[in-house]
Design a protein around this motif. Structure first.
Motif, PDB file in Angstrom:
ATOM      1  N   VAL A 264     -33.297 -20.653  24.069  1.00 54.56           N
ATOM      2  CA  VAL A 264     -32.603 -19.818  25.057  1.00 54.56           C
ATOM      3  C   VAL A 264     -33.106 -20.116  26.467  1.00 54.56           C
ATOM      4  O   VAL A 264     -32.312 -20.202  27.418  1.00 54.56           O
ATOM      5  CB  VAL A 264     -32.759 -18.327  24.708  1.00 54.56           C
ATOM      6  CG1 VAL A 264     -32.322 -17.437  25.880  1.00 54.56           C
ATOM      7  CG2 VAL A 264     -31.940 -17.981  23.470  1.00 54.56           C
ATOM      8  N   LEU A 265     -34.410 -20.293  26.636  1.00 57.42           N
ATOM      9  CA  LEU A 265     -34.938 -20.605  27.963  1.00 57.42           C
ATOM     10  C   LEU A 265     -34.414 -21.951  28.461  1.00 57.42           C
ATOM     11  O   LEU A 265     -34.063 -22.089  29.645  1.00 57.42           O
ATOM     12  CB  LEU A 265     -36.467 -20.596  27.946  1.00 57.42           C
ATOM     13  CG  LEU A 265     -37.124 -19.223  27.761  1.00 57.42           C
ATOM     14  CD1 LEU A 265     -38.641 -19.357  27.741  1.00 57.42           C
ATOM     15  CD2 LEU A 265     -36.686 -18.247  28.851  1.00 57.42           C
ATOM     16  N   PHE A 266     -34.342 -22.933  27.575  1.00 58.24           N
ATOM     17  CA  PHE A 266     -33.769 -24.216  27.996  1.00 58.24           C
ATOM     18  C   PHE A 266     -32.277 -24.067  28.292  1.00 58.24           C
ATOM     19  O   PHE A 266     -31.758 -24.696  29.227  1.00 58.24           O
ATOM     20  CB  PHE A 266     -33.992 -25.280  26.918  1.00 58.24           C
ATOM     21  CG  PHE A 266     -35.346 -25.935  26.993  1.00 58.24           C
ATOM     22  CD1 PHE A 266     -35.776 -26.537  28.164  1.00 58.24           C
ATOM     23  CD2 PHE A 266     -36.185 -25.955  25.897  1.00 58.24           C
ATOM     24  CE1 PHE A 266     -37.030 -27.149  28.235  1.00 58.24           C
ATOM     25  CE2 PHE A 266     -37.431 -26.563  25.952  1.00 58.24           C
ATOM     26  CZ  PHE A 266     -37.854 -27.164  27.138  1.00 58.24           C
ATOM     27  N   GLY A 299     -21.814 -18.463  20.330  1.00 56.78           N
ATOM     28  CA  GLY A 299     -20.742 -18.769  21.276  1.00 56.78           C
ATOM     29  C   GLY A 299     -19.840 -17.558  21.464  1.00 56.78           C
ATOM     30  O   GLY A 299     -18.959 -17.285  20.662  1.00 56.78           O
ATOM     31  N   LYS A 300     -20.042 -16.803  22.532  1.00 59.68           N
ATOM     32  CA  LYS A 300     -19.335 -15.540  22.710  1.00 59.68           C
ATOM     33  C   LYS A 300     -18.824 -15.373  24.148  1.00 59.68           C
ATOM     34  O   LYS A 300     -19.508 -15.735  25.115  1.00 59.68           O
ATOM     35  CB  LYS A 300     -20.245 -14.351  22.365  1.00 59.68           C
ATOM     36  CG  LYS A 300     -20.704 -14.338  20.906  1.00 59.68           C
ATOM     37  CD  LYS A 300     -19.561 -14.118  19.932  1.00 59.68           C
ATOM     38  CE  LYS A 300     -19.856 -14.566  18.519  1.00 59.68           C
ATOM     39  NZ  LYS A 300     -20.929 -13.862  17.860  1.00 59.68           N
ATOM     40  N   ARG A 301     -17.658 -14.767  24.255  1.00 61.82           N
ATOM     41  CA  ARG A 301     -17.070 -14.460  25.561  1.00 61.82           C
ATOM     42  C   ARG A 301     -17.639 -13.174  26.145  1.00 61.82           C
ATOM     43  O   ARG A 301     -17.833 -13.064  27.362  1.00 61.82           O
ATOM     44  CB  ARG A 301     -15.553 -14.345  25.415  1.00 61.82           C
ATOM     45  CG  ARG A 301     -14.827 -13.951  26.695  1.00 61.82           C
ATOM     46  CD  ARG A 301     -13.328 -13.960  26.493  1.00 61.82           C
ATOM     47  NE  ARG A 301     -12.610 -13.595  27.715  1.00 61.82           N
ATOM     48  CZ  ARG A 301     -11.278 -13.635  27.850  1.00 61.82           C
ATOM     49  NH1 ARG A 301     -10.537 -14.026  26.818  1.00 61.82           N
ATOM     50  NH2 ARG A 301     -10.710 -13.286  28.988  1.00 61.82           N
ATOM     51  N   TYR A 302     -17.898 -12.209  25.264  1.00 62.28           N
ATOM     52  CA  TYR A 302     -18.284 -10.883  25.736  1.00 62.28           C
ATOM     53  C   TYR A 302     -19.715 -10.540  25.341  1.00 62.28           C
ATOM     54  O   TYR A 302     -20.164 -10.830  24.234  1.00 62.28           O
ATOM     55  CB  TYR A 302     -17.346  -9.810  25.180  1.00 62.28           C
ATOM     56  CG  TYR A 302     -15.920  -9.951  25.658  1.00 62.28           C
ATOM     57  CD1 TYR A 302     -15.578  -9.590  26.965  1.00 62.28           C
ATOM     58  CD2 TYR A 302     -14.937 -10.451  24.809  1.00 62.28           C
ATOM     59  CE1 TYR A 302     -14.267  -9.726  27.412  1.00 62.28           C
ATOM     60  CE2 TYR A 302     -13.617 -10.582  25.256  1.00 62.28           C
ATOM     61  CZ  TYR A 302     -13.289 -10.226  26.562  1.00 62.28           C
ATOM     62  OH  TYR A 302     -12.004 -10.359  26.991  1.00 62.28           O
ATOM     63  N   ALA A 303     -20.408  -9.880  26.250  1.00 66.87           N
ATOM     64  CA  ALA A 303     -21.735  -9.340  25.972  1.00 66.87           C
ATOM     65  C   ALA A 303     -21.602  -8.013  25.243  1.00 66.87           C
ATOM     66  O   ALA A 303     -20.504  -7.461  25.097  1.00 66.87           O
ATOM     67  CB  ALA A 303     -22.506  -9.148  27.283  1.00 66.87           C
ATOM     68  N   LEU A 304     -22.722  -7.490  24.811  1.00 65.09           N
ATOM     69  CA  LEU A 304     -22.714  -6.201  24.106  1.00 65.09           C
ATOM     70  C   LEU A 304     -22.208  -5.068  24.994  1.00 65.09           C
ATOM     71  O   LEU A 304     -21.658  -4.082  24.494  1.00 65.09           O
ATOM     72  CB  LEU A 304     -24.130  -5.879  23.608  1.00 65.09           C
ATOM     73  CG  LEU A 304     -24.655  -6.773  22.476  1.00 65.09           C
ATOM     74  CD1 LEU A 304     -26.134  -6.488  22.225  1.00 65.09           C
ATOM     75  CD2 LEU A 304     -23.843  -6.569  21.207  1.00 65.09           C
ATOM     76  N   ASP A 305     -22.375  -5.220  26.310  1.00 60.82           N
ATOM     77  CA  ASP A 305     -21.898  -4.175  27.212  1.00 60.82           C
ATOM     78  C   ASP A 305     -20.433  -4.334  27.589  1.00 60.82           C
ATOM     79  O   ASP A 305     -19.900  -3.578  28.397  1.00 60.82           O
ATOM     80  CB  ASP A 305     -22.764  -4.115  28.472  1.00 60.82           C
ATOM     81  CG  ASP A 305     -22.707  -5.407  29.292  1.00 60.82           C
ATOM     82  OD1 ASP A 305     -21.864  -6.286  29.002  1.00 60.82           O
ATOM     83  OD2 ASP A 305     -23.513  -5.542  30.243  1.00 60.82           O
ATOM     84  N   VAL A 311     -21.096 -17.326  26.923  1.00 61.08           N
ATOM     85  CA  VAL A 311     -22.360 -17.982  26.613  1.00 61.08           C
ATOM     86  C   VAL A 311     -22.253 -18.770  25.314  1.00 61.08           C
ATOM     87  O   VAL A 311     -21.332 -18.587  24.519  1.00 61.08           O
ATOM     88  CB  VAL A 311     -23.519 -16.971  26.491  1.00 61.08           C
ATOM     89  CG1 VAL A 311     -23.699 -16.194  27.777  1.00 61.08           C
ATOM     90  CG2 VAL A 311     -23.299 -16.028  25.317  1.00 61.08           C
ATOM     91  N   GLY A 312     -23.233 -19.622  25.122  1.00 64.24           N
ATOM     92  CA  GLY A 312     -23.358 -20.292  23.839  1.00 64.24           C
ATOM     93  C   GLY A 312     -23.778 -21.739  23.962  1.00 64.24           C
ATOM     94  O   GLY A 312     -23.095 -22.528  24.624  1.00 64.24           O
ATOM     95  N   PRO A 313     -24.918 -22.110  23.369  1.00 59.67           N
ATOM     96  CA  PRO A 313     -25.299 -23.518  23.294  1.00 59.67           C
ATOM     97  C   PRO A 313     -24.399 -24.255  22.312  1.00 59.67           C
ATOM     98  O   PRO A 313     -23.826 -23.661  21.400  1.00 59.67           O
ATOM     99  CB  PRO A 313     -26.750 -23.471  22.794  1.00 59.67           C
ATOM    100  CG  PRO A 313     -26.836 -22.184  22.038  1.00 59.67           C
ATOM    101  CD  PRO A 313     -25.889 -21.225  22.704  1.00 59.67           C
ATOM    102  N   LEU A 424     -31.523 -12.120  22.642  1.00 64.70           N
ATOM    103  CA  LEU A 424     -31.940 -12.537  23.981  1.00 64.70           C
ATOM    104  C   LEU A 424     -30.736 -12.776  24.891  1.00 64.70           C
ATOM    105  O   LEU A 424     -30.792 -12.509  26.096  1.00 64.70           O
ATOM    106  CB  LEU A 424     -32.777 -13.810  23.896  1.00 64.70           C
ATOM    107  CG  LEU A 424     -34.163 -13.698  23.243  1.00 64.70           C
ATOM    108  CD1 LEU A 424     -34.786 -15.080  23.121  1.00 64.70           C
ATOM    109  CD2 LEU A 424     -35.077 -12.770  24.031  1.00 64.70           C
ATOM    110  N   LEU A 425     -29.650 -13.294  24.316  1.00 65.95           N
ATOM    111  CA  LEU A 425     -28.449 -13.573  25.102  1.00 65.95           C
ATOM    112  C   LEU A 425     -27.592 -12.338  25.332  1.00 65.95           C
ATOM    113  O   LEU A 425     -26.615 -12.387  26.091  1.00 65.95           O
ATOM    114  CB  LEU A 425     -27.614 -14.655  24.405  1.00 65.95           C
ATOM    115  CG  LEU A 425     -28.240 -16.057  24.351  1.00 65.95           C
ATOM    116  CD1 LEU A 425     -27.438 -16.969  23.423  1.00 65.95           C
ATOM    117  CD2 LEU A 425     -28.327 -16.653  25.754  1.00 65.95           C
TER     118      LEU A 425
END
Length: 473
Positions: A264-266, A299-305, A311-313, A424-425
């Motif tokens: 995640v940090l990378f 690989g997701k468009r939406y965060a939990l909020d 996001v997504g590597p 973390l994401l």
């Protein structure tokens, strides 16, 4: 097996640190700075485990799925030589990975006394050429079928099943065909569960709180693998051993948290391609299984909020040494957007030694008397060193040997790392809303009732013009 005799999979991450790879690397301080985030995600994981949302964490300690799978495998194996698995994605990739890892490479070609179990065929696509060829080769008198879909409504799997069940009924008659089918699905709901009750088909349960890509340690994987002669008890024991480590709150004692945090940090630094590169043919399909686990979970468009995050590597599979000759040039000198994870095996189960032929030829003489295992290990270490020298971060998951216990450890470590990385994401690693539109549009094109209003949408989006076509000679 005593605790002291267990060989534990090791995570080597020194080549992800700045003192090895220079400015591109992380520092211990970078990792320590995430202590608050690690603690937060750890608490969330424990809360979700307590609530029953993360059922895969408990699988290594459950005996119901194991016992049911073994009993069914014994029953099926008494009358059949072949098991044909119908499934896709999480219903297939874990089984393929473990079968490749723990069975001989030519498993289906050996006689049963050497195989130790049934031949195993996993049909994970709907390409008509493959299905037709497979049903031409298999003898229905010697074949059992395992149809797997947790929802019970997966279009690809149901299409496979309709054809294969018809093939069995035509060859054996309805009564005998029913005895050759094992259904693996939700314990209470869905079309396959209704069908199992209606037709009197033997059935195994997928725990409702275990998602498909986390289901290899349920009857989804345990039943077909037991049929093939895999040591499924050892697989679960290895997972249980790793569970005791990946449940620890301390980052430095938890290999899943270290793996997830480093990636995640990378990712946040722009290294959004995660390559998994086994230096072992037996583990090549573990990289394929991991590719789905990592991609579909993260690989997701939406965060939990509810906010858009996109996001997504991107996971990529490679194979050492094969891909030293196809991909490593890109990894070494291409965009600095990758982190490589090697899978390494210290002791191959078999060894091949090169005879000392052509001693007068410099190009061949140095290989005389050496083993292929020595060469494979040297290739891995050389690639690792070259990447490190060029400032390309890399990690290694090291196995002492490929056996059921250590494969179980690897699978469980990577599952726990995926859930932790999702925390973390700030996304939900357990759903996959991005694939649902494609499913609905497929239903529309295939004429499923209730989806007709979507058919026109597909037509608008798949218009082939403008296009180029090769002119006739």
């Amino acid at each position: 097996m005593s605790e002291s005799s267990v060989q534990t999979v090791t995570l080597h991450y020194a080549n992800a640190l700045a003192d090895r790879v220079g400015p591109a690397g992380l520092t211990p301080a970078d990792l320590e700075a995430q202590a608050g985030a690690v603690a937060r995600v750890h608490r969330d994981i424990n809360e979700r485990r307590t609530a029953g949302d993360l059922g895969f964490y408990e699988l290594p300690h459950r005996t119901d799925g194991l016992e049911a799978s073994q009993a069914m495998a014994r029953q099926v194996g008494e009358s059949c030589e072949n098991l044909l698995v119908l499934g896709i994605g999480g219903s297939a990739l874990g089984t393929l990975a473990v079968h490749r890892a723990l069975c001989p490479a030519l498993h289906n070609l050996w006689p049963r006394r050497r195989r130790g179990g049934m031949r195993l065929f996993v049909c994970d696509n709907v390409d008509p050429e493959t299905i037709a060829e497979l049903l031409e080769w298999l003898d229905p008198n010697e074949t059992a079928v395992n149809v797997i879909s947790k929802s019970g409504g997966t279009a690809e799997t149901l299409a496979q099943f309709l054809r294969v069940y018809g093939w069995l009924r035509d060859a054996l008659g309805p009564d005998a065909a029913r005895r050759r089918v094992v259904v693996t699905t939700d314990p209470d709901k869905g079309f396959l569960r209704r069908l199992a009750r209606q037709e009197g088909l033997p059935a195994l349960d997928v725990p409702p709180n275990v998602g498909g890509r986390f289901s290899v340690l349920t009857p989804v994987g345990l039943f077909p693998l037991a049929c093939a002669g895999v040591d499924v008890e050892g697989l679960l024991a290895g997972a249980a051993h790793m569970e005791s480590h990946v449940s620890r709150p301390d980052l430095w004692e938890n290999p899943a948290y270290l793996f997830g945090l480093i990636h995640v940090l990378f990712y946040r630094r722009g290294r959004n391609v995660n390559v998994m590169m086994p230096y072992s043919d037996a583990l090549r399909d573990v990289a394929d299984w991991f590719r789905q686990l990592w991609a579909e979970s993260l690989g997701k468009r939406y965060a939990l909020d509810g906010g858009e995050v996109f996001v997504g590597p991107t996971p990529v599979k490679a194979l050492g040494t094969t891909d030293q000759h196809s991909q490593v040039q890109l990894y070494m000198e291409g965009p600095p957007d990758k982190v490589i994870t090697f899978l390494e095996v210290a002791h191959p189960r078999r060894e091949v030694r090169c005879p000392p032929l052509f001693p007068e030829a410099e190009e061949a003489a140095y290989l005389g008397g050496k083993t292929l295992g020595e060469l494979l290990g040297a290739e891995k270490r050389a690639t690792e060193a070259a990447l490190t020298e060029n400032g390309r971060p890399n990690l290694t998951l090291a196995l002492d040997r490929v056996d059921a216990h250590q494969v179980g450890q690897v699978l469980f470590l990577l599952e726990a790392a995926t859930v932790f990385a999702g925390g973390l994401l700030g996304i939900n690693p357990l759903d996959q809303p991005g694939v649902e539109l494609g499913k609905r549009l497929t239903f529309a094109l295939m004429g499923r009732p209730g989806y007709g209003d979507l058919a026109g949408r597909v037509g608008e989006l798949s218009d082939p013009d403008p296009r180029w076509r090769c002119p006739r000679p």
